[in-house]
Design an enzyme around this catalytic site. Structure first.
Site, PDB file in Angstrom:
ATOM      1  N   ASP A   1      39.724 -25.590   1.504  1.00 19.61           N
ATOM      2  CA  ASP A   1      39.732 -24.642   2.625  1.00 19.61           C
ATOM      3  C   ASP A   1      41.147 -24.138   2.868  1.00 19.61           C
ATOM      4  OD1 ASP A   1      37.069 -24.977   3.102  1.00 19.61           O
ATOM      5  OD2 ASP A   1      37.273 -25.954   5.056  1.00 19.61           O
TER       6      ASP A   1
ATOM      7  N   LYS B   1      33.271 -17.965   4.047  1.00 18.72           N
ATOM      8  CA  LYS B   1      32.097 -18.383   4.814  1.00 18.72           C
ATOM      9  C   LYS B   1      31.550 -17.237   5.645  1.00 18.72           C
ATOM     10  CE  LYS B   1      33.624 -23.186   5.438  1.00 18.72           C
ATOM     11  NZ  LYS B   1      32.603 -23.977   4.767  1.00 18.72           N
TER      12      LYS B   1
ATOM     13  N   GLY C   1      35.764 -31.367   9.730  1.00 17.84           N
ATOM     14  CA  GLY C   1      36.884 -31.389  10.660  1.00 17.84           C
ATOM     15  C   GLY C   1      37.099 -32.720  11.349  1.00 17.84           C
TER      16      GLY C   1
ATOM     17  N   GLY D   1      34.839 -34.225   5.898  1.00 13.77           N
ATOM     18  CA  GLY D   1      35.580 -35.428   6.269  1.00 13.77           C
ATOM     19  C   GLY D   1      36.464 -36.019   5.192  1.00 13.77           C
TER      20      GLY D   1
ATOM     21  N   GLY E   1      38.122 -29.732   3.456  1.00 18.51           N
ATOM     22  CA  GLY E   1      38.322 -28.772   4.526  1.00 18.51           C
ATOM     23  C   GLY E   1      39.650 -29.009   5.191  1.00 18.51           C
TER      24      GLY E   1
END
Lengths: 323, 209
Positions: free
Chosen positions: A47, A104, A176, A241, A262
């Protein structure tokens, strides 16, 4: 055929036919879309929110970057409505890195998806990290030449998304948070469901397979093919995660084809070294010595602090249509 | 002497399993005894009769080759000894002497420099321009299904390089002594003729030693 074609919709509007020197060429076929996902295998998709991060990701060995407006951790803290990233940012990233670029769109938001396709991203992620635009339906992804990836918590989710046209699945964790436990749970669940299906298939019990197909609200055809293969008919990455090389190795050891990271990289204080280390651990996940070398490249004091899933107000994995 | 061929697929990133499957199919169709394994360590590479560098991302493979102690040296050794090597898509880029990206231009990436070619990455455009079409490949025929995924093409080739196939005026398959490079993914087409061509090179070299 090396890549399963199961679930393909034959009247797909995403298939483009053209001719070059009197030779017919086809774009957007199931093989070309799923094939793209196969090229990501054993890799790490990272990300990013800007050009600088995208370049760090590319230099660190990311197999692709996912462009967002905010990292999932920040989406959580900002609250409000999370939408697709700025066109300008996505275009700037497209002009600055040579690896594939994904972005996204909101669940069910076919107009955001169309915009991403027009910009020229290589894959669209219909993602629960953003606020769902439609609480009852996902996008009919066979309308697009560009491939899509979708999240899934269980086998039924995954197979329904594939039948809607997803060329790749990511097993949902809780984005996140820096906590891999939800991703681990869902991968185990999907693996166990597939193991069970394989056993039933090997016993030749079609009636049991169609019963399961009805229970998990998927077609008999795709359930039977999944049972025969003993795995999902498209590439399956882990997500949610992941923050350390050891996390990446753990998820690969559960049989994932690759991983998404991410917030774990750019919410840490050592993004370049950490990104490299996660790439190494993903490739050598089954070699403890090399995973140790990768783990040595990072400092736990620089990892993102993380959030306890039990105390979350917002569970992103539960957002969106249940069918 | 063991007459079973041992071929490795560079197992760092990309469609490793798909190349293993295509090679196994080729062995079967040729009625040959052979073994195909994924390789990630220098010592594994040195036992091989042939090496395939799969499709995937060339920048990632280059980085992982550079990061593992001894891996680059052992791949170079294989190439110097004339052990057959085939690179498909990203694999061809990694084998090339020079590369640049169509949009971004020069990228600092590790190249093995064994194939005397310059490669343009993403030569046919981004993913929505990825395509499949029939190819005419010398030594194979005019009906080979070419699977092009964000594919590179060969912009220029040195005198020792034989051009096996062109598509839309672009060079998409080459051979230089024991090295084969393709822009497309023969491992995804369900047609093992390209892998058979490679195994013939592997088999010939092994027999002549």
């Amino acid at each position: 055929m090396t890549i399963s074609q199961v679930g393909s919709y034959s009247a797909s509007k995403g298939i483009k036919v053209s001719t070059v020197n009197s030779k017919e060429i086809l774009s957007g076929t199931t093989l070309i879309k799923r094939g793209f996902a196969h090229m990501q295998k054993h890799g790490v998709i990272m990300d990013v929110t800007n050009v600088e991060q995208a370049q760090i990701a590319e230099d660190a060995g990311a197999v692709a970057v996912m462009v967002l407006d905010k990292l999932p951790y920040d989406v959580r803290h900002a609250g409000g409505v999370a939408r697709t990233a700025s066109v300008k940012v996505i275009e700037a990233v497209l002009d600055s890195v040579s690896i594939p670029i994904m972005a996204k769109c909101r669940i069910g938001h076919s107009s955001e998806a169309s915009i991403l396709v027009e910009i020229g991203v290589d894959m669209v992620d219909e993602s629960e990290v953003l606020s769902p635009a439609d609480e009852s339906r996902h996008i009919w992804k066979w309308n697009y030449t560009t491939p899509f990836v979708n999240g899934a918590k269980n086998l039924g989710d995954a197979l329904r998304r594939i039948e809607e046209g997803a060329a790749m699945i990511r097993t949902k964790g809780e984005p996140g948070t820096g906590d891999v436990s939800e991703a681990v749970t869902h991968i185990r669940m999907i693996n166990n469901e597939m193991k069970k299906l394989k056993g039933i298939h090997d016993n030749g019990d079609n009636q049991e397979l169609i019963k399961i197909a009805r229970e998990i609200r998927s077609s008999f055809e795709i359930v039977k093919e999944t049972a025969r293969l003993g795995r999902l008919p498209v590439v399956n990455f882990a997500a949610g995660g992941i923050s350390t090389p050891a996390d990446a190795a753990l998820l690969m050891s559960l049989g994932c084809d690759g991983i998404f990271v991410g917030s774990g990289i750019f919410k840490a204080e050592d993004p370049l070294e950490r990104a490299k280390a996660v790439v190494i651990a993903t490739t050598y996940f089954d070699d403890p010595k090399t995973v140790l070398e990768a783990q040595k490249m990072i400092d736990e004091r620089k990892s993102m602090l993380g959030l306890d899933i039990k105390n979350l107000d917002l569970k992103m994995q539960e957002r969106g249509p249940t069918i | 002497m063991n007459d079973e061929l041992l071929i490795g697929v560079l197992g760092l990133q990309g469609d490793i399993e798909e190349n293993i499957k295509a090679t196994n199919n080729a062995f079967k169709e040729m009625n040959l005894k052979g073994k195909i394994i994924s390789v990630r360590y220098p010592e594994e590479l040195l036992k091989l009769d042939g090496l395939i560098i799969p499709g995937g991302e060339s920048t990632v493979m280059g980085l992982l080759i550079a990061l593992k102690n001894g891996l680059l040296d052992s791949i170079r050794k294989i190439l110097q000894e004339g052990i057959p090597v085939m690179g498909t898509c990203a694999g061809m880029i990694v084998l090339a002497k020079k590369s640049y990206d169509k949009v971004v231009g020069n990228k600092n990436q590790l190249l093995l420099g064994a194939l005397d070619i310059e490669v343009e990455r993403n030569s046919f455009g981004r993913q929505h321009d990825s395509f499949e079409s029939n190819l005419n490949i010398s030594g194979i025929g005019s009906d080979f299904r070419g699977i092009f995924i964000r594919a590179p093409s060969v912009i220029s080739a040195g005198p020792g390089v034989q051009i096996l196939s062109k598509f839309d005026e672009k060079i998409v398959a080459v051979k230089q002594e024991n090295i084969i490079g393709t822009s497309f993914h023969p491992e995804l087409s369900g047609d093992s003729r390209m892998h058979r061509l490679f195994i013939e090179l592997v088999s010939k070299r092994k027999a002549n030693r």
